[in-house]
Design an enzyme around this catalytic site. Sequence first.
Site, PDB file in Angstrom:
ATOM      1  CB  THR A  29       1.641  19.033  -1.128  1.00 33.37           C
ATOM      2  OG1 THR A  29       0.917  19.889  -0.233  1.00 33.37           O
ATOM      3  CG2 THR A  29       0.811  17.801  -1.414  1.00 33.37           C
ATOM      4  CG  HIS A 117      -2.638   4.143   6.545  1.00 31.20           C
ATOM      5  ND1 HIS A 117      -3.141   5.303   5.991  1.00 31.20           N
ATOM      6  CD2 HIS A 117      -3.704   3.446   7.000  1.00 31.20           C
ATOM      7  CE1 HIS A 117      -4.463   5.298   6.104  1.00 31.20           C
ATOM      8  NE2 HIS A 117      -4.825   4.188   6.708  1.00 31.20           N
ATOM      9  CG  HIS A 143      17.341  -9.536   2.137  1.00 33.51           C
ATOM     10  ND1 HIS A 143      17.232 -10.324   3.253  1.00 33.51           N
ATOM     11  CD2 HIS A 143      18.210  -8.546   2.477  1.00 33.51           C
ATOM     12  CE1 HIS A 143      17.991  -9.847   4.203  1.00 33.51           C
ATOM     13  NE2 HIS A 143      18.600  -8.773   3.758  1.00 33.51           N
ATOM     14  CG  ASN A 208      -8.336  20.169   3.250  1.00 33.25           C
ATOM     15  OD1 ASN A 208      -7.199  19.710   3.302  1.00 33.25           O
ATOM     16  ND2 ASN A 208      -9.271  19.658   2.472  1.00 33.25           N
TER      17      ASN A 208
END
Length: 232
Positions: A29, A117, A143, A208
Site C-alpha cells: 500500500t 499465489h 493473444h 500490522n
Amino acid sequence: MEKVSLEKAQELLNSTKKITFLTGAGVSTPSGVPDYRSLNGVYHNLDTPEYLLSVTCFLNEGEKFYHFVKKLYHPTALPNIIHEKIAEKTLAGASLVTQNIDGLHEAAGTKNMVAFHGTLSDLYCTKCGQTVSEKEYLTSDRHQKCGGKICPNIILYEQQLPEERIAQSLKMVSNADLVVVCGTSFKVYPFAGLLQAKKNSAKLLVINQEEIGLGEEGYLYLGPAEKLFATL
C-alpha cells in the site's frame, strides 16, 4: 500477543539471521497499490470478488473477469522501503513467502522467495501456451498471434495450489528462528496455515496496522510497517 515498541521489533529483526517473512497486501500500500479488503481496497463494494477471480468467471464471463483483473495491475508502482529491506534480509539468509501478486518483492531483488499465489506479470495464452507480455495483456485479453484467451498465471478461486509450492513454503517457515507476519489479515487459507509449521523455539513477530487473531504467542507491533523497516 505482547504489544511491543518499534525499538523492540527492530531489535528482533536485527538480531536474527534465520527469518521467514510472510507478507500480504499491506506491504504494497505505501507503493500506491490498494489492498483487497479494506474500505479502499479493490474488493470494496463488490458482492462477489471471489467469483470475479474464479475459473468459472474466466471461462464463462471472460470480459467481466478481464475488466476486474485489469484493476489489479499498477505498472507505475515501485518497491517501497519494506520490499527493499526484506530483499536485503534475504540476501543475508532470510526467506519470504508472499501472498502478493504485484511483483514488487521480485522487483526489489528479493531472493529465496515463494510467490504463493503467483505473479500478475506471468501471463500465458490458453490456446497456444506461449508466454505473453503484461503490456499486450493490458491492451487486450486476446493473444495477437493466435487469438486465444490470455490468462495471468495466478491461483484463481477453484484452483489448487501446487503441492511443491506449499511444501517449499512450509519448509521455509519450519527452518526459521523468527517468523514475521507483515501486512496481512492472515485469513486466507492455505497461506494462513503455514504458521502451523513454525517450530516451538521460533519467535513470532506480527507487524500490522491492526490486531489479528493468530492463536499464537508472540510479539505485536502496531503501526506503519514502512516506519519500522525504515529504521532497520
